[in-house]
Design an enzyme around this catalytic site. Sequence first.
Site, short mmCIF file in Angstrom:
data_model
loop_
_atom_site.label_atom_id
_atom_site.label_comp_id
_atom_site.label_asym_id
_atom_site.label_seq_id
_atom_site.Cartn_x
_atom_site.Cartn_y
_atom_site.Cartn_z
N HIS A 111 82.86 35.38 42.61
CA HIS A 111 83.10 35.09 41.20
C HIS A 111 83.44 36.35 40.41
O HIS A 111 83.31 37.48 40.92
CB HIS A 111 81.89 34.38 40.57
CG HIS A 111 80.61 35.17 40.55
ND1 HIS A 111 80.40 36.23 39.70
CD2 HIS A 111 79.46 35.05 41.28
CE1 HIS A 111 79.20 36.73 39.88
NE2 HIS A 111 78.60 36.03 40.85
N CYS A 127 75.65 37.11 45.31
CA CYS A 127 77.05 36.70 45.20
C CYS A 127 77.99 37.89 45.41
O CYS A 127 77.58 39.06 45.43
CB CYS A 127 77.32 36.07 43.84
SG CYS A 127 76.62 34.42 43.66
#
Length: 246
Positions: A111, A127
Amino acid sequence: MKKCLSVIIMACCLFFSVGTTSAAKSQLIIINKNTNQLAYYENNQLKKTFSVATGSKNNYTPEGTFKIVNKIVNRPYYKGNIPGGSPKNPLGNRWLGLNARQTQGTTYAIHGNNNPASIGSYVSAGCIRMYNADVKWLFETVSINTPVVITNSTKNFESIAASSGFKVKGSPVNSVSTVNTLKRGSKGAEVIKLQKQLTSLGYSTNGNDGIFGPATEKAVKEFQKNRKLQADGIVGSMTKKALGMI
């Protein structure tokens, strides 16, 4: 009856046509935590590499072969009650969810972020962070079910791919370390090159002294804004490409 049959046949043809197109475009993403680099392959050929940020501890970012299982534009940051699209949202503008550790794309993802200075570092809770402009390009390019290999290796991308059962091309040993991010406080010959390039394009840096100071940062932001890049004043791969530096 004939009309209904005709509609069904057309629908079937459309289904098989879309399926064939998708199958013809082989895609692969490899993320190496050792170098904090992401490589994107299409039809077994290296297309782009990007700098990323990964887990602040090695075990935070899972390793293995996963798939992209969802794609979300401006995902809200539920934990902090921050809406999608907000400049305060730490998830940036695009979310590519991964089915890592038996999750369904809501826990681990590739992301964007609201702290571009973190790219290249070990800072996340698990992440994979990218510059917003970079993840937007990747988001628009990759399909659902694209395989994603995550590892921590001293090998090059081609060797990593082979050990994971993929055969790819276009990954020299040093290809992952050629893009050096420049930002305020950077110094040296590459900053001089940046300043000269900006000056030649009409963006004043108040001289070419090799020091990335306020004037250079302002020039970079103006250039990025005019080229519709994220105007963060940080010169990563996308800005360098737009400047013709790589």
